[in-house]
Design an enzyme around this catalytic site. Structure first.
Site, mmCIF file in Angstrom:
data_model
loop_
_atom_site.group_PDB
_atom_site.id
_atom_site.type_symbol
_atom_site.label_atom_id
_atom_site.label_comp_id
_atom_site.label_asym_id
_atom_site.label_seq_id
_atom_site.Cartn_x
_atom_site.Cartn_y
_atom_site.Cartn_z
ATOM 1 N N GLU A 53 21.595 -58.186 16.901
ATOM 2 C CA GLU A 53 22.483 -58.020 15.818
ATOM 3 C C GLU A 53 22.308 -58.873 14.456
ATOM 4 O OE1 GLU A 53 27.116 -56.954 15.002
ATOM 5 O OE2 GLU A 53 26.591 -58.475 17.046
ATOM 6 N N LYS A 66 27.110 -49.795 11.463
ATOM 7 C CA LYS A 66 28.335 -49.098 12.699
ATOM 8 C C LYS A 66 28.972 -48.680 12.655
ATOM 9 C CE LYS A 66 30.510 -52.992 15.529
ATOM 10 N NZ LYS A 66 31.149 -54.571 15.219
ATOM 11 N N CYS A 120 26.721 -54.339 19.617
ATOM 12 C CA CYS A 120 27.641 -55.119 19.503
ATOM 13 C C CYS A 120 28.939 -54.557 20.817
ATOM 14 C CB CYS A 120 28.613 -55.931 18.584
ATOM 15 S SG CYS A 120 29.475 -57.383 19.095
#
Length: 509
Positions: free
Chosen positions: A266, A330, A380
């Site tokens: 990330e 995301k 994440c």
């Protein structure tokens, strides 16, 4: 007067014990899973709740929840204090208030159980399992949800995990809650032999789910993967003077890979492509287009007009000139970290962090084609939401055959957050029966097979490269089928139905 004072002291002692039992419940999930401790903790919660006056049972439930959740995500203090530069007392208070707020669900569940229980094993099992499930579902979904440390993760290495491809982590938690009630009732029985007999029966029930185990998916081809772990300190990640070193290491590692797929974590590239040195982004595209390696790289994308996203860019081997770069944005954003809840701008402004509002990507995102395999990225803590990942499995023709998580847990220092996140990822592989590779900034950078076994591992908190192999899978688990279509609503209906049946029968008697 003396009796009232003694009653208050006893209540205080029981609530304090509940706080400690909640801490033990948190410890049951990290650094390794301890399912036996989770069951004992729930049994202790029930024993304490039944020992206080019924109107005060919520205090026991709330204290247990505070110990459980505070002991689970205490590391949020590190991000706010060390990197956000909040005063220590304010950072600690923020963590405590969050844990207390999320404990309200469990406090209500315990209060209702003590009020509605009938002291009959069957109805009480149904009632307690339903109430526990409702409390966990509420924490998982209300106000965007924060289900970190759900009870089922304590069983990722135990026999109950055989239920994962059927009912998921929350179903496991509800079953574990019922088993905790059996332990509590068994220990409360008079006489040694009845207690041992009750515990033996409970132990047999714990082992029972192993008969449900088995593969719902089939093997496909094997991919070789290179996973990067930059170990960039969080306070240096966005520091201008350190950016050349960070970029240089990641770019060189990306270009050096000869695997089928190379993955950088990330925001491994912490700048927008337009902000990079001239020619760097185009050079990456050309390198992968002319080679035999595919690449996935964590990078922010977007612009002021369209909005910015926390994204993964995918570079395809043998791609045509000027072919569009694969993009995954995301979907499930972190409150305060990636979006600011209404009314809390003042709190974010107090922290000296590069935080802000990101745009959300689609729930059902296309996979990244790597040869004959389909890689499904998630960023994440998105892998905390198995029901959202399951939505990608409704269309079996496009469903991921491999999952890939890119993360940066550097915000939380060298804490247990790394071990907890690994347990979460392992549970997703079990629910969906898909392997997962994880490329992270500080750990855990690993490869996990479709049965939750870590097959390759890089030590956390070091800079390094992990070479691994992963076998794609096809097929659909029962969990992926129903959660992909209906989310967690079937569990909500099951829990509400169980509680309603017991409550109705109680009032009718």
């Amino acid at each position: 007067m003396a009796e009232a004072a003694a009653a208050r002291r006893r209540l205080f002692a029981l609530v304090a014990l509940a706080l400690l039992a909640g801490g033990a419940h948190a410890w049951s999930m990290a650094p390794v899973a301890r399912g036996w401790l989770q069951l004992l903790s729930v049994a202790a919660l029930l024993a304490l709740a039944c020992a206080v006056p019924p109107p005060r049972a919520w205090l026991v439930g709330g204290a247990f929840g505070l110990g459980w959740l505070g002991g689970t995500f205490w590391w949020l203090f590190i991000s706010m204090y060390r990197y956000g530069h909040l005063p220590a007392w304010l950072a600690a208070l923020a963590v405590a208030l969050l844990a207390a707020l999320l404990s309200v669900y469990l406090a209500l569940a315990v209060a209702l159980f003590v009020r509605w229980k009938r002291d009959q094993l069957g109805p009480d099992l149904l009632l307690w399992g339903g109430l526990w499930l409702l409390a966990e579902l509420a924490r998982a979904q209300l106000f965007t949800g924060f289900p970190w440390g759900a009870a089922g993760y304590a069983h990722v290495d135990g026999p109950l995990v055989a239920l994962a491809p059927w009912v998921g982590v929350y179903g496991i938690g509800a079953v574990a809650a019922g088993l905790g009630l059996l332990v509590q009732r068994g220990l409360a029985m008079p006489g040694v032999l009845p207690r041992l007999g009750a515990l033996a029966v409970t132990g047999a029930l714990v082992l029972l789910p192993t008969w449900t185990g088995g593969d719902f998916t089939r093997a496909r081809s094997v991919l070789s993967v290179t996973l990067l772990q930059g170990n960039v300190p969080q306070d240096e990640k966005f520091e201008f003077s350190r950016l050349p070193d960070t970029l240089d290491w990641h770019i060189k590692a990306l270009l050096a890979s000869r695997a089928d797929l190379v993955i950088a974590p990330e925001t491994a590239i912490p700048l927008l492509p337009a902000q990079l040195p001239p020619g760097l982004w185009e050079g990456l595209q050309n390198h992968f287009a002319q080679g035999r390696t595919w690449g996935l790289v964590g990078v922010p994308l977007g612009d002021a007009e369209q909005g910015y996203t926390n994204s993964v860019a995918g570079f395809s081997a043998g791609a045509a000139a000027r072919a569009p770069v694969y993009r995954y944005d995301k979907h499930h954003l972190v409150p305060f970290g990636e979006f600011i809840p209404p009314g809390f701008r003042w709190f974010v402004d107090m922290m000296q962090m590069p935080l802000g509002d990101f745009a959300r990507g689609p729930l059902v995102a296309p996979s990244f084609a790597v040869g004959s395999e389909r890689v499904g990225p998630n960023i994440c803590y998105e892998d905390l939401f198995g029901e959202e990942l399951a939505a990608r499995f409704v269309d079996v023709a496009t469903a991921p055959t491999v999952l890939a998580n890119v993360s940066n847990i550097g915000w939380f220092g060298e804490s247990v957050a790394v071990d907890q996140h690994l347990l979460i990822s392992r549970m997703r592989t079990l629910e969906l029966q898909r392997p997962m590779v994880r490329a992270t900034n500080t750990g855990a950078t690993v490869a996990i097979d479709h049965r939750g076994v870590v097959t390759h591992r890089l030590a956390p908190h070091v800079r390094g490269v992990l070479e691994a192999q992963v076998q794609g899978r096809e097929g659909t688990t029962p969990f992926a089928w129903w959660a992909g279509r209906f989310g967690l609503w079937p569990l909500w209906a099951l829990a509400l139905g169980a509680v309603a049946v017991v409550a109705r029968r109680r009032t009718s008697n």
